[in-house]
Design a protein around this motif. Structure first.
Motif, PDB file in Angstrom:
ATOM      1  N   LEU A   9      42.281  25.334  63.068  1.00 40.98           N
ATOM      2  CA  LEU A   9      43.726  25.162  63.071  1.00 40.98           C
ATOM      3  C   LEU A   9      44.418  26.443  62.607  1.00 40.98           C
ATOM      4  N   VAL A  10      43.941  27.026  61.516  1.00 37.09           N
ATOM      5  CA  VAL A  10      44.526  28.281  61.015  1.00 37.09           C
ATOM      6  C   VAL A  10      44.405  29.371  62.073  1.00 37.09           C
ATOM      7  N   GLN A  28      56.910  33.157  64.477  1.00 34.24           N
ATOM      8  CA  GLN A  28      56.546  33.097  63.066  1.00 34.24           C
ATOM      9  C   GLN A  28      56.083  31.690  62.748  1.00 34.24           C
ATOM     10  N   VAL A  29      54.985  31.604  62.012  1.00 37.82           N
ATOM     11  CA  VAL A  29      54.475  30.319  61.550  1.00 37.82           C
ATOM     12  C   VAL A  29      54.356  30.403  60.036  1.00 37.82           C
ATOM     13  N   ILE A  30      54.890  29.413  59.360  1.00 40.13           N
ATOM     14  CA  ILE A  30      54.758  29.321  57.907  1.00 40.13           C
ATOM     15  C   ILE A  30      53.923  28.085  57.623  1.00 40.13           C
ATOM     16  N   ALA A  31      52.825  28.276  56.930  1.00 33.21           N
ATOM     17  CA  ALA A  31      51.921  27.158  56.641  1.00 33.21           C
ATOM     18  C   ALA A  31      51.494  27.224  55.189  1.00 33.21           C
ATOM     19  N   ALA A  32      51.268  26.078  54.614  1.00 36.22           N
ATOM     20  CA  ALA A  32      50.754  25.995  53.248  1.00 36.22           C
ATOM     21  C   ALA A  32      49.340  25.443  53.305  1.00 36.22           C
ATOM     22  N   ILE A  33      48.439  26.146  52.659  1.00 41.60           N
ATOM     23  CA  ILE A  33      47.062  25.673  52.576  1.00 41.60           C
ATOM     24  C   ILE A  33      46.621  25.733  51.116  1.00 41.60           C
ATOM     25  N   ASN A  34      45.590  24.991  50.783  1.00 44.22           N
ATOM     26  CA  ASN A  34      45.145  24.897  49.391  1.00 44.22           C
ATOM     27  C   ASN A  34      44.367  26.112  48.917  1.00 44.22           C
ATOM     28  N   VAL A  44      49.177  38.915  58.944  1.00 45.72           N
ATOM     29  CA  VAL A  44      49.362  37.706  58.143  1.00 45.72           C
ATOM     30  C   VAL A  44      49.608  38.098  56.695  1.00 45.72           C
ATOM     31  N   HIS A  45      50.643  37.525  56.105  1.00 44.02           N
ATOM     32  CA  HIS A  45      50.954  37.745  54.697  1.00 44.02           C
ATOM     33  C   HIS A  45      50.662  36.456  53.945  1.00 44.02           C
TER      34      HIS A  45
END
Length: 63
Positions: A9-10, A28-34, A44-45
């Motif tokens: 997915l990432v 732009q994609v903003i995603a939160a991962i653990n 990618v930042h």
């Protein structure tokens, strides 16, 4: 979800954001991962947050 599915997915999100859209603008994609990403990705930042500092006012400016 298992780790392999999460990494696919990432990778897919990074691939989608990597190219311009049909109107010529960058995506732009903003995603939160653990967890931190398993490797560096060009363009990618990562902005680390934790339970004490959940907000990020130190986000880099887009070029």
């Amino acid at each position: 979800m298992d780790q392999a599915t999460g990494l696919r997915l990432v990778d897919t999100l990074i691939d989608v954001a990597g190219g311009p859209s049909s109107d010529g603008y960058a995506c732009q994609v903003i995603a939160a991962i653990n967890d931190p990403l398993p490797r560096p990705y060009p363009g990618v930042h990562e902005i680390p947050v934790d339970t004490d500092n959940r907000f990020f006012d130190h986000a880099p400016l887009s070029a």
